[in-house]
Design a protein around this motif. Structure first.
Motif, PDB file in Angstrom:
ATOM      1  N   GLY A   1       0.802  -1.213   0.000  1.00  0.00           N
ATOM      2  CA  GLY A   1       0.000   0.000   0.000  1.00  0.00           C
ATOM      3  C   GLY A   1       0.836   1.264   0.000  1.00  0.00           C
ATOM      4  O   GLY A   1       0.345   2.334   0.378  1.00  0.00           O
ATOM      5  N   GLY A   2       2.105   1.186  -0.425  1.00  0.00           N
ATOM      6  CA  GLY A   2       2.953   2.363  -0.449  1.00  0.00           C
ATOM      7  C   GLY A   2       2.515   3.366  -1.500  1.00  0.00           C
ATOM      8  O   GLY A   2       2.053   3.000  -2.584  1.00  0.00           O
ATOM      9  N   GLY A   3       2.677   4.659  -1.202  1.00  0.00           N
ATOM     10  CA  GLY A   3       2.315   5.701  -2.152  1.00  0.00           C
ATOM     11  C   GLY A   3       3.345   5.846  -3.255  1.00  0.00           C
ATOM     12  O   GLY A   3       4.542   5.617  -3.054  1.00  0.00           O
ATOM     13  N   GLY A   4       2.881   6.223  -4.446  1.00  0.00           N
ATOM     14  CA  GLY A   4       3.782   6.492  -5.556  1.00  0.00           C
ATOM     15  C   GLY A   4       4.543   7.790  -5.344  1.00  0.00           C
ATOM     16  O   GLY A   4       4.180   8.622  -4.516  1.00  0.00           O
ATOM     17  N   ALA A   5       5.619   7.971  -6.108  1.00  0.00           N
ATOM     18  CA  ALA A   5       6.500   9.116  -5.914  1.00  0.00           C
ATOM     19  C   ALA A   5       6.322  10.156  -7.016  1.00  0.00           C
ATOM     20  O   ALA A   5       5.755   9.883  -8.072  1.00  0.00           O
ATOM     21  N   GLY A   6       6.848  11.362  -6.754  1.00  0.00           N
ATOM     22  CA  GLY A   6       6.759  12.457  -7.703  1.00  0.00           C
ATOM     23  C   GLY A   6       7.943  12.514  -8.638  1.00  0.00           C
ATOM     24  O   GLY A   6       9.059  12.118  -8.300  1.00  0.00           O
ATOM     25  N   GLY A   7       7.700  13.017  -9.845  1.00  0.00           N
ATOM     26  CA  GLY A   7       8.755  13.228 -10.817  1.00  0.00           C
ATOM     27  C   GLY A   7       9.530  14.497 -10.520  1.00  0.00           C
ATOM     28  O   GLY A   7       9.085  15.373  -9.774  1.00  0.00           O
ATOM     29  N   ALA A   8      10.721  14.622 -11.132  1.00  0.00           N
ATOM     30  CA  ALA A   8      11.599  15.762 -10.882  1.00  0.00           C
ATOM     31  C   ALA A   8      11.465  16.818 -11.976  1.00  0.00           C
ATOM     32  O   ALA A   8      10.782  16.623 -12.987  1.00  0.00           O
ATOM     33  N   ASN A   9      12.151  17.944 -11.764  1.00  0.00           N
ATOM     34  CA  ASN A   9      12.152  19.050 -12.718  1.00  0.00           C
ATOM     35  C   ASN A   9      13.590  19.496 -12.963  1.00  0.00           C
ATOM     36  O   ASN A   9      14.384  19.605 -12.025  1.00  0.00           O
ATOM     37  N   GLY A  10      13.929  19.758 -14.241  1.00  0.00           N
ATOM     38  CA  GLY A  10      15.233  20.299 -14.545  1.00  0.00           C
ATOM     39  C   GLY A  10      15.942  19.556 -15.650  1.00  0.00           C
ATOM     40  O   GLY A  10      15.552  18.437 -16.016  1.00  0.00           O
ATOM     41  N   PRO A  11      17.000  20.151 -16.210  1.00  0.00           N
ATOM     42  CA  PRO A  11      17.751  19.499 -17.292  1.00  0.00           C
ATOM     43  C   PRO A  11      18.319  18.153 -16.848  1.00  0.00           C
ATOM     44  O   PRO A  11      18.970  18.053 -15.812  1.00  0.00           O
ATOM     45  N   GLY A  12      18.032  17.135 -17.610  1.00  0.00           N
ATOM     46  CA  GLY A  12      18.527  15.806 -17.279  1.00  0.00           C
ATOM     47  C   GLY A  12      17.759  15.109 -16.181  1.00  0.00           C
ATOM     48  O   GLY A  12      18.131  14.002 -15.765  1.00  0.00           O
ATOM     49  N   ALA A  13      16.699  15.733 -15.686  1.00  0.00           N
ATOM     50  CA  ALA A  13      15.923  15.119 -14.605  1.00  0.00           C
ATOM     51  C   ALA A  13      14.987  14.053 -15.151  1.00  0.00           C
ATOM     52  O   ALA A  13      14.581  14.090 -16.318  1.00  0.00           O
ATOM     53  N   SER A  14      14.648  13.123 -14.290  1.00  0.00           N
ATOM     54  CA  SER A  14      13.631  12.122 -14.618  1.00  0.00           C
ATOM     55  C   SER A  14      12.282  12.682 -14.205  1.00  0.00           C
ATOM     56  O   SER A  14      12.020  12.881 -13.018  1.00  0.00           O
ATOM     57  N   THR A  15      11.436  12.998 -15.168  1.00  0.00           N
ATOM     58  CA  THR A  15      10.229  13.784 -14.889  1.00  0.00           C
ATOM     59  C   THR A  15       8.997  12.957 -14.539  1.00  0.00           C
ATOM     60  O   THR A  15       7.993  13.509 -14.107  1.00  0.00           O
ATOM     61  N   ALA A  16       9.044  11.662 -14.733  1.00  0.00           N
ATOM     62  CA  ALA A  16       7.847  10.835 -14.542  1.00  0.00           C
ATOM     63  C   ALA A  16       7.601  10.525 -13.070  1.00  0.00           C
ATOM     64  O   ALA A  16       8.532  10.224 -12.311  1.00  0.00           O
ATOM     65  N   GLY A  17       6.338  10.595 -12.667  1.00  0.00           N
ATOM     66  CA  GLY A  17       5.932  10.091 -11.373  1.00  0.00           C
ATOM     67  C   GLY A  17       5.677   8.592 -11.453  1.00  0.00           C
ATOM     68  O   GLY A  17       5.810   7.971 -12.509  1.00  0.00           O
ATOM     69  N   THR A  18       5.304   7.995 -10.337  1.00  0.00           N
ATOM     70  CA  THR A  18       5.095   6.543 -10.300  1.00  0.00           C
ATOM     71  C   THR A  18       3.777   6.193  -9.621  1.00  0.00           C
ATOM     72  O   THR A  18       3.200   6.985  -8.878  1.00  0.00           O
ATOM     73  N   ALA A  19       3.333   4.977  -9.891  1.00  0.00           N
ATOM     74  CA  ALA A  19       2.077   4.478  -9.333  1.00  0.00           C
ATOM     75  C   ALA A  19       2.240   4.028  -7.885  1.00  0.00           C
ATOM     76  O   ALA A  19       3.344   3.712  -7.421  1.00  0.00           O
ATOM     77  N   GLY A  20       1.106   3.994  -7.188  1.00  0.00           N
ATOM     78  CA  GLY A  20       1.091   3.462  -5.839  1.00  0.00           C
ATOM     79  C   GLY A  20       1.093   1.943  -5.835  1.00  0.00           C
ATOM     80  O   GLY A  20       0.777   1.293  -6.833  1.00  0.00           O
ATOM     81  N   GLY A  21       1.458   1.365  -4.707  1.00  0.00           N
ATOM     82  CA  GLY A  21       1.513  -0.087  -4.570  1.00  0.00           C
ATOM     83  C   GLY A  21       0.165  -0.682  -4.201  1.00  0.00           C
ATOM     84  O   GLY A  21      -0.695  -0.023  -3.599  1.00  0.00           O
ATOM     85  N   SER A  22      -0.035  -1.928  -4.567  1.00  0.00           N
ATOM     86  CA  SER A  22      -1.286  -2.632  -4.262  1.00  0.00           C
ATOM     87  C   SER A  22      -1.409  -2.901  -2.765  1.00  0.00           C
ATOM     88  O   SER A  22      -0.433  -2.899  -2.017  1.00  0.00           O
TER      89      SER A  22
END
Length: 286
Positions: A221-242
């Motif tokens: 039941g863990g929460g998903g995480a937020g994506g980053a901002n900036g040059p070379g950053a990984s911008t995608a967020g992620t899903a929560g856990g079942s």
């Protein structure tokens, strides 16, 4: 005493022991909320952890008890999706709230993180979880998702918020945390670099920076995480856990899972422990 009467007495004693052992400890965890990836325009807030119920009931042998395992919520570009509820018998653990950059989203087991300051995403189920964290006024750092055991972290002068910790349960064979909030993404596009938030204990995903965010832990039941901002950053967020249901009961009992449920049973410290990880159906004991 005859052989027949002796065997009947032994059978009666075994039956009485079995009937006296109908206490079941139940852990019920909702699906975690999804984090947000804001397409590289701002750091994304984390999703809230799923609600956690740790309880004890007396079951009636032969009766069916309903079970439904909640899925984690998906990630989104401005707002994630909340997690789904998990149910066992009369108990419902609500899903975690989604991270959001829009209007506040209340009413889930936990609050997702928010991108700006202001009213935080609250929980309407305080027995199951806590509110999400908030970002700063410029939106250059975001809040972490609320956990089942603690509020999500607010953005600081140097970092986005971390996810709130989940709740620990001793029902599994090894005590573990469930329902941790997701960390918010970092920001490397501004003069002041904001580090990513970490996930809360209990499966919360770690926020993205130059490296990708991690998803909420499956079956926690863990929460998903937020994506980053900036040059070379990984911008995608992620899903929560079942979510998950864990049932601990006397080794003198036998459990039956109906079609539609996925689970396994182990023995620990003289008890049986059944972990149900997916599906919808019923369980019964004999």
């Amino acid at each position: 005493m005859s052989i027949r009467s002796a065997s009947q007495s032994l059978a009666s004693a075994a039956d009485l022991k079995r009937l006296a052992s109908t206490v079941v400890r139940a852990l019920v965890v909702g699906g975690g909320g999804g984090g947000v990836g804001l397409n590289g325009t701002r750091p994304g807030p984390g999703g809230g952890g799923g609600g956690v119920i740790d309880t004890t009931i007396n079951v009636t042998l032969g009766d069916n008890y309903s079970v439904s395992i909640g899925a984690g919520g998906g990630t989104g570009g401005q707002v994630g999706s909340p997690g789904s509820s998990t149910r066992f018998a009369d108990f419902t653990a609500a899903g975690g709230g989604a991270g959001t950059s829009l209007a506040n989203l209340n009413g889930y087991a936990t609050g997702g993180g928010f991108i700006f300051t202001g009213a935080r995403n609250a929980t309407f189920l305080p027995a199951q979880g806590f509110a999400g964290g908030i970002g700063n006024s410029a939106g250059s750092a975001a809040g972490g998702g609320g956990g089942a055991g603690a509020q999500g972290g607010d953005a600081s002068a140097s970092a986005s918020g971390s996810g709130g910790n989940g709740r620990q349960s001793s029902i599994p064979a090894s005590a573990a945390y469930y329902g941790g909030g997701g960390g918010a993404g970092g920001n490397i596009a501004t003069d002041t670099v904001f580090a990513a938030g970490t996930g809360g204990l209990g499966g919360g995903g770690n926020g993205a920076s130059a490296s990708a965010a991690t998803a909420g832990g499956a079956r926690t039941g863990g929460g998903g995480a937020g994506g980053a901002n900036g040059p070379g950053a990984s911008t995608a967020g992620t899903a929560g856990g079942s979510g998950v249901v864990v049932l601990r009961y006397s080794a003198a009992l036998a459990i039956t899972l109906s079609a539609g449920l996925t689970g396994s049973t182990a023995v620990s410290a003289g008890d049986k422990i059944t972990t149900i990880t997916a599906g919808t159906g019923t369980v019964s004991w004999s």
